[in-house]
Design a protein around this motif. Structure first.
Motif, short mmCIF file in Angstrom:
data_model
loop_
_atom_site.label_atom_id
_atom_site.label_comp_id
_atom_site.label_asym_id
_atom_site.label_seq_id
_atom_site.Cartn_x
_atom_site.Cartn_y
_atom_site.Cartn_z
N PRO A 256 -20.77 0.26 -20.34
CA PRO A 256 -21.88 -0.46 -20.97
C PRO A 256 -22.55 -1.39 -19.98
O PRO A 256 -21.91 -2.05 -19.18
CB PRO A 256 -21.19 -1.25 -22.09
CG PRO A 256 -19.82 -0.69 -22.22
CD PRO A 256 -19.47 -0.04 -20.93
N ARG A 257 -23.84 -1.44 -20.05
CA ARG A 257 -24.61 -2.36 -19.19
C ARG A 257 -25.89 -2.70 -19.92
O ARG A 257 -26.40 -1.91 -20.68
CB ARG A 257 -24.90 -1.68 -17.85
CG ARG A 257 -25.52 -2.62 -16.84
CD ARG A 257 -25.78 -1.93 -15.52
NE ARG A 257 -24.60 -1.95 -14.67
CZ ARG A 257 -24.55 -1.39 -13.48
NH1 ARG A 257 -25.58 -0.75 -13.00
NH2 ARG A 257 -23.46 -1.46 -12.76
N PRO A 259 -29.55 -2.92 -20.99
CA PRO A 259 -30.64 -1.99 -20.74
C PRO A 259 -31.65 -2.56 -19.76
O PRO A 259 -31.79 -3.78 -19.64
CB PRO A 259 -31.27 -1.81 -22.13
CG PRO A 259 -30.88 -3.04 -22.89
CD PRO A 259 -29.54 -3.44 -22.37
N LEU A 260 -32.31 -1.65 -19.06
CA LEU A 260 -33.32 -2.05 -18.08
C LEU A 260 -34.46 -2.77 -18.80
O LEU A 260 -35.07 -2.24 -19.71
CB LEU A 260 -33.87 -0.80 -17.37
CG LEU A 260 -34.93 -1.02 -16.32
CD1 LEU A 260 -34.35 -1.81 -15.14
CD2 LEU A 260 -35.48 0.31 -15.84
N LYS A 317 -37.74 4.05 -14.30
CA LYS A 317 -37.19 4.74 -15.47
C LYS A 317 -37.09 6.25 -15.24
O LYS A 317 -36.72 6.99 -16.14
CB LYS A 317 -38.04 4.46 -16.71
CG LYS A 317 -37.96 3.02 -17.20
CD LYS A 317 -38.76 2.82 -18.47
CE LYS A 317 -38.63 1.39 -18.98
NZ LYS A 317 -39.44 1.16 -20.20
N ASP A 504 -29.65 0.80 -15.56
CA ASP A 504 -28.73 1.45 -16.48
C ASP A 504 -28.06 2.62 -15.76
O ASP A 504 -28.68 3.28 -14.93
CB ASP A 504 -29.53 1.95 -17.69
CG ASP A 504 -28.64 2.60 -18.71
OD1 ASP A 504 -28.49 3.84 -18.61
OD2 ASP A 504 -28.11 1.92 -19.58
N SER A 506 -27.40 5.64 -16.55
CA SER A 506 -28.09 6.93 -16.68
C SER A 506 -29.32 6.98 -15.78
O SER A 506 -29.65 8.03 -15.22
CB SER A 506 -28.49 7.18 -18.14
OG SER A 506 -29.40 6.18 -18.58
N LYS A 508 -29.60 5.24 -12.99
CA LYS A 508 -29.06 5.30 -11.62
C LYS A 508 -28.71 6.74 -11.24
O LYS A 508 -29.05 7.22 -10.14
CB LYS A 508 -27.83 4.42 -11.52
CG LYS A 508 -27.16 4.46 -10.16
CD LYS A 508 -26.01 3.47 -10.09
CE LYS A 508 -25.33 3.52 -8.73
NZ LYS A 508 -24.27 2.50 -8.58
#
Length: 520
Positions: A256-257, A259-260, A317, A504, A506, A508
């Motif tokens: 978990p991180r 969100p951008l 994104k 995030d 995903s 990355k």
């Protein structure tokens, strides 16, 4: 005296210039420069010129960069229109190819000469991993050359031979001469080569290609001259820049991180639609102002009151990697332009297209031959020098460690900053000199492209203007000429780069392969 060309036919850009001048009956005095003997660093070139070839000397006017020289010759000597067409879209296609060529062909196809001949001449062995990586990059570029540019056409940009074909052929011949016949398993490309050589003339091609086609035999029999010691530092630097293989990208854990978070882009944001489904309108520009070429296009269009529909593409994104955007630009890069049914990529090509279509003030891209050549010269030089170093500075200093969470070795960052500093010195000494702007007394496309590049290291926190008062004064003149409000609007995003939150996982995972390839 008249026209002089300083050339070494071991160099692919030199061969392109030589073939063009000979084919078109342009009278010139050949000034041979033997690169292997280090003559380019021993006073053989015109005073004040950089230590590179080709160089053109026309009376007191000295010009470097092969693309600038070819355009200058085509204009001055009014060569056949097919080489550099007057038609707006046809010429734009040539500039589009030349922009792509600078990124994917120019620095890739010349590597084999260094790995197989030049490095051994000074006792250096290039690691096999670099050699393999280069072969893979060559194959990838060849496939793109066939699919994206040649297609089912006779030549790269249409049904007649152009400067694009000439530049491409000479790069491919470099690889052929070093033992990799790139045409053998590519019948479409082989047929294209046959058409280009038929247009040029078989005898002229044999003459131009003779030195490079004999290079391996000369190396094996130790007939090549030993480069002088004063040439070794430049050679070692060039060898050090041969990229390593791109490491495979691991599967990042989906921990978990946060969100951008969106960085404020209030002045430029519009609702994002599906690009592929967007109805054909007037002029559309696909941009992200995080990108330095996008900022140049945006400022130019706004400053000159060119009406356009902004199509935002958010790079962080990964929106440029979508299938929808690939229908706009198969390279999945910004900027891109759509003008009705006509789509154009590559920022320099877009800027030149806009200057011609919308008849902007002459100072941006002057009609006067030598003034325009100065702009072309800078635009050709910056592509693989200032642009590369400013981009690497941003990513090594901020984007990799902060945004993507990837540590950068201190020695890597130090080397990047040292290269940037050396490039800034060239920018000052060779281009700005004591002028108000890079190409003369008035702002031009050269200044706009340069300042948007330099704002990348500024956004990364590098005080590049503090110790360079001449460059700082120039930057202030450029900002004033553009307009401070527009300048700040265009650079709002990049100046907040140090505040970007971590990506995030995903995002990355989506971005890392492209980032690694870009930095290589």
């Amino acid at each position: 005296m008249g026209l002089e060309l300083y050339l070494d036919l071991l160099s692919q850009p030199c061969r392109a210039v030589y073939l063009f001048a000979k084919k078109n009956g342009i009278p010139f005095e050949l000034r041979p420069v033997e690169l292997l003997k280090g003559q380019h660093v021993q006073g053989f070139l015109p005073a004040g010129s950089p230590h590179v070839v080709p160089i053109l000397k026309d009376g007191d006017f000295v010009l470097h960069q092969s693309v600038a020289i070819l355009i200058y010759l085509s204009s001055k000597y009014q060569t056949a229109d097919h080489w550099y067409p007057a038609d707006l879209q046809a010429r734009a296609r040539i500039h589009e190819y030349l922009g792509w060529h600078a990124d994917f062909i120019r620095g890739t196809f010349g590597v084999c000469l260094w790995t197989q001949v030049l490095a051994p001449l000074i006792g250096v062995q290039v690691p096999e991993e670099k050699v393999k990586r280069n072969r893979a990059a060559v194959d990838q570029a060849l496939q793109q050359l066939e699919d994206q540019f040649l297609g089912d056409k006779a030549f790269l940009t249409g049904q007649r031979v152009t400067l694009a074909d000439l530049m491409a052929l000479e790069e491919l011949m470099q690889v052929v001469a070093l033992g990799y016949d790139v045409f053998e398993a590519r019948p479409r490309l082989a047929a294209w080569r046959g058409r280009v050589e038929a247009d040029l003339g078989a005898g002229l091609c044999r003459e131009a290609h003779g030195p490079i086609l004999n290079i391996l035999e000369q190396a094996a029999s130790k007939q090549l001259p030993q480069p002088p010691p004063e040439a070794h530092p430049r050679m070692l630097l060039r060898i050090s820049r041969i990229p390593w293989g791109v490491a495979s990208v691991p599967s990042w854990s989906a921990s978990p991180r946060a969100p951008l978070r969106a960085v404020s882009r209030a002045r430029v944001r519009v609702r994002v639609a599906s690009w592929a489904a967007a109805p054909a309108m007037g002029l559309e520009l696909y941009l992200d102002l995080l990108s330095q070429p996008c900022r140049a296009v945006y400022i130019f269009a706004k400053k000159n009151r060119i009406p356009f529909e902004l199509r935002p593409v958010e790079l962080l994104k990964g929106q440029h990697l979508s299938d929808d955007f690939a229908q706009v630009n198969p390279n999945k890069k910004v900027p891109a332009l759509k003008d009705g049914d006509f789509t154009l990529t590559e920022s320099v090509a877009i800027l030149l297209y806009l200057t011609r279509k919308f008849k902007v003030p002459d100072h941006w891209y002057p009609q006067e031959l030598q003034a325009r050549a100065r702009v072309d010269e800078y635009l050709a030089w910056q592509h693989t020098t200032l642009r590369r170093n400013c981009l690497r500075t941003l990513w090594h200093k901020i984007m990799l460690p902060v945004f993507l969470g990837e540590p950068v070795a201190p020695e890597t960052l130090a080397a990047t900053l040292a290269e940037l500093d050396a490039t800034l010195q060239i920018l000052e000494d060779s281009f700005l000199q004591n002028k108000a702007f890079l190409a003369g007394p008035h702002i031009s496309l050269a200044d706009l492209v340069a300042i948007t590049e330099l704002m990348h290291p500024v956004g990364a926190g590098c005080p590049i203007f503090e110790s360079r008062p001449k460059l700082a004064a120039w930057s202030q003149r450029v900002e004033a000429a553009v307009g401070s409000l527009l300048f700040r609007e265009a650079h709002e995003v990049i100046l907040k780069a140090r505040d970007f939150p971590p990506a995030d996982p995903s995002v990355k995972q989506k971005l890392m392969p492209r980032v690694l390839a870009m930095l290589q």
